[in-house]
Design a protein around this motif. Structure first.
Motif, PDB file in Angstrom:
ATOM      1  N   GLN A 206      -3.013  -0.915  -8.545  1.00  0.00           N
ATOM      2  CA  GLN A 206      -2.972   0.209  -8.064  1.00  0.00           C
ATOM      3  C   GLN A 206      -2.044   1.328  -8.808  1.00  0.00           C
ATOM      4  O   GLN A 206      -1.849   2.193  -8.283  1.00  0.00           O
TER       5      GLN A 206
ATOM      6  N   ALA B 258      -9.970   4.874  -1.549  1.00  0.00           N
ATOM      7  CA  ALA B 258     -10.287   6.440  -1.519  1.00  0.00           C
ATOM      8  C   ALA B 258     -10.151   7.102  -2.975  1.00  0.00           C
ATOM      9  O   ALA B 258     -10.725   7.673  -3.795  1.00  0.00           O
ATOM     10  N   THR B 259      -8.752   6.765  -3.367  1.00  0.00           N
ATOM     11  CA  THR B 259      -8.314   7.476  -4.752  1.00  0.00           C
ATOM     12  C   THR B 259      -9.040   6.981  -5.855  1.00  0.00           C
ATOM     13  O   THR B 259      -9.374   7.495  -6.897  1.00  0.00           O
TER      14      THR B 259
ATOM     15  N   ARG C 139     -10.391   9.445   3.875  1.00  0.00           N
ATOM     16  CA  ARG C 139     -11.096  10.613   2.906  1.00  0.00           C
ATOM     17  C   ARG C 139     -12.698  10.322   3.349  1.00  0.00           C
ATOM     18  O   ARG C 139     -13.007   9.174   3.353  1.00  0.00           O
TER      19      ARG C 139
ATOM     20  N   LEU D 104       1.040  -1.130  -0.123  1.00  0.00           N
ATOM     21  CA  LEU D 104      -0.129  -0.009  -0.035  1.00  0.00           C
ATOM     22  C   LEU D 104       0.683   1.303  -0.097  1.00  0.00           C
ATOM     23  O   LEU D 104       2.199   1.188   0.327  1.00  0.00           O
ATOM     24  N   ARG D 105       0.541   2.520  -0.492  1.00  0.00           N
ATOM     25  CA  ARG D 105       1.290   3.475  -0.517  1.00  0.00           C
ATOM     26  C   ARG D 105       1.897   3.950   0.900  1.00  0.00           C
ATOM     27  O   ARG D 105       2.676   4.572   1.011  1.00  0.00           O
TER      28      ARG D 105
ATOM     29  N   PRO E 283     -11.642  -2.948   0.168  1.00  0.00           N
ATOM     30  CA  PRO E 283     -11.112  -1.872  -0.771  1.00  0.00           C
ATOM     31  C   PRO E 283     -11.421  -2.184  -2.079  1.00  0.00           C
ATOM     32  O   PRO E 283     -11.750  -1.566  -2.967  1.00  0.00           O
TER      33      PRO E 283
ATOM     34  N   ASN F 202      -9.938   4.982   3.160  1.00  0.00           N
ATOM     35  CA  ASN F 202      -8.315   5.136   2.800  1.00  0.00           C
ATOM     36  C   ASN F 202      -7.951   4.668   1.562  1.00  0.00           C
ATOM     37  O   ASN F 202      -8.625   3.833   0.938  1.00  0.00           O
ATOM     38  N   ASP F 203      -6.545   4.954   1.235  1.00  0.00           N
ATOM     39  CA  ASP F 203      -6.142   4.236  -0.129  1.00  0.00           C
ATOM     40  C   ASP F 203      -5.741   3.020   0.070  1.00  0.00           C
ATOM     41  O   ASP F 203      -5.433   2.210   1.061  1.00  0.00           O
ATOM     42  N   PRO F 204      -5.877   2.064  -1.271  1.00  0.00           N
ATOM     43  CA  PRO F 204      -6.352   2.577  -2.687  1.00  0.00           C
ATOM     44  C   PRO F 204      -7.911   2.821  -2.943  1.00  0.00           C
ATOM     45  O   PRO F 204      -7.947   3.587  -3.820  1.00  0.00           O
TER      46      PRO F 204
ATOM     47  N   TYR G 128      -2.541   9.972  -6.049  1.00  0.00           N
ATOM     48  CA  TYR G 128      -2.384   9.907  -4.823  1.00  0.00           C
ATOM     49  C   TYR G 128      -1.929  11.386  -4.082  1.00  0.00           C
ATOM     50  O   TYR G 128      -1.307  12.055  -4.505  1.00  0.00           O
TER      51      TYR G 128
ATOM     52  N   LEU H 260      -3.008   4.636 -10.076  1.00  0.00           N
ATOM     53  CA  LEU H 260      -3.582   5.694  -9.157  1.00  0.00           C
ATOM     54  C   LEU H 260      -2.399   6.528  -8.534  1.00  0.00           C
ATOM     55  O   LEU H 260      -2.343   7.437  -8.123  1.00  0.00           O
TER      56      LEU H 260
END
Length: 460
Positions: free
Chosen positions: A415, A337-338, A262, A182-183, A315, A333-335, A422, A418
């Protein structure tokens, strides 16, 4: 104007022309990236730099492929001038859909085996064979080369003083480190790609986990000695549940400029504030933390949480729920959300509620964790991990291109599209995470019933 069917047919013919040829495989790789890139609404320019990072192909190769797409009629290559980046501008058609049709028309068999065996003459009397993925990227090749350099070969020439490890840590057993894909794990990715663990004399084995929860489970089970990044509600709950004492290295911080969680609402739902959520459906990440945070945010705005219908969304389900209009808002949250924002069907609530404003501001969102046993049993190795992560955090803060390249090298394919969307991330080095700050955070989470007991205090 050419139809999508005609363009897809022409691309399919290119893929079938010379099956297995390097140029054909490169075209397939670019089309797979284009096919995975779903525009928010209508055609959107494709960034050449992102295509290079995502596919692992060289700049000249990617530019050649885009010119090939231009000749077919798929769009126009715009070469960057005066600081603007080069980009490919699709025509009025859906280029992602065209790419998917072309790929569907080319049988998977034209790739051959997923592995290719290469023979390499290492010495006059010795050859080695390597079985590598057919679609090995340049970034993956660099990581493989870095791994080979970390192996403890006996009798190997002594490294120059400038690159010699600080200690004999490389002679110890490999340290098993986990990384969530994940980021949030940017510092770990950068440390791997820049060889920062190796620079500290560490020999590491990195194991990847789809999310933080299975990584945390592996840490408390003793399968992994350290890993991250992991949200604090997950690591603190695991510490309480298992009795395994944890230490924390670098920390991801959330504030207004660096959002993590988010709060998104349907663009056409008429929701202008949390008070408008009464009687509405809100999709949340299925965790105790997000349920507790949502209740806190609602109560802070005078909304009874029982008047809001909560829908748990993993997710992988969030985008589908948004497109199906199954929810009126999303808190995640990400991924996810984005990806939801990229659909164009949801927008951030304005002003967007921040968890940190209601819990601790700024909010320590997650950290890289080490077991206390590792710190006591191998203190030099634990210190070397902290130094490597501190260096990675510093490198990430000054080089956004390195961050994008590391994300492209490590994130799952779904991902990668994205990356350019981000929001910026903020990290603090190990020394910024004080025991008192963690104690305060733990107490707040207990008050919110996100944790069911007190987290041990002391040296964190």
């Amino acid at each position: 104007m050419e139809s999508e069917d005609t363009l897809a047919s022409r691309l399919g013919d290119r893929l079938l022309a010379r099956p297995g040829a390097r140029a054909t495989l490169a075209l397939r790789r670019l089309l797979e990236w284009v096919a995975a890139d779903e525009p928010a609404s209508g055609p959107r320019d494709l960034d050449v730099l992102l295509a290079i990072e995502a596919t692992g192909l060289g700049r000249s190769r990617v530019l050649h492929l885009f010119r090939d797409l231009e000749s077919i009629g798929c769009g126009r290559l715009v070469v960057g001038r005066r600081g603007h980046r080069s980009r490919f501008r699709p025509g009025p058609h859906d280029l992602g859909r065209v790419a998917r049709r072309a790929l569907a028309g080319a049988p998977a068999a034209d790739r051959g085996s997923s592995l290719i065996t290469h023979s390499y003459r290492l010495r006059p009397d010795q050859s080695v064979e390597l079985s590598l993925p057919r679609d090995l990227t340049a970034a993956e090749a660099d990581r493989l080369a870095s791994f080979v350099r970390t192996l403890p070969f006996s009798g190997a020439p002594e490294a120059p003083a400038s690159s010699r490890p600080r200690s004999d840590l490389h002679q110890e057993d490999a340290l098993v480190i986990g990384m969530s894909l994940l980021r949030i794990s940017i510092p770990v990715m950068v440390a791997i790609d820049q060889g920062l663990f190796r620079r500290e004399g560490l020999r590491v084995e990195v194991r990847s986990f789809e999310t933080a929860q299975p990584l945390m489970d592996a840490i408390v089970a003793g399968e992994v000695s350290a890993g991250g990044f992991i949200a604090f509600p997950i690591s603190m709950a695991a510490e309480l549940r298992s009795g395994v004492r944890l230490r924390h290295a670098g920390v991801m911080m959330e504030d207004d400029a660096h959002p993590v969680s988010r709060f998104l609402v349907r663009a056409d739902a008429g929701i202008t504030g949390l008070a408008d959520l009464v009687g509405r459906r809100v999709g949340i990440l299925p965790t105790v933390a997000y349920r507790g945070w949502l209740d806190l945010l609602l109560r802070s705005s005078g909304v009874d949480p029982s008047t809001v219908e909560v829908v748990e969304l993993g997710p992988q389900d969030t985008v589908a729920a948004v497109r199906a209009r199954a929810v009126d808002a999303v808190f995640t949250n990400d991924p996810a959300a984005t990806a939801a924002l990229a659909t164009g069907e949801v927008v951030p609530l304005d002003p967007e509620p921040r968890v940190g404003k209601a819990v601790v501001d700024p909010l320590p969102f997650g950290s890289f964790v080490l077991t206390d046993e590792l710190v006591r049993r191998r203190p030099r190795a634990a210190s070397a991990v902290v130094r490597a992560l501190d260096a990675a955090i510093e490198a990430a803060s000054r080089d956004a291109a390195q961050v994008r390249a590391s994300l492209a090298a490590h994130l799952p394919r779904a991902q990668r599209r994205l990356i350019r969307l981000y929001p910026p991330a903020s990290y603090g080095k190990a020394a910024t995470l004080s025991a008192s700050a963690l104690s305060t955070l733990g107490r707040r989470y207990r008050e919110l019933q996100i944790l069911d007991g007190p987290v041990a205090e002391g040296d964190r």
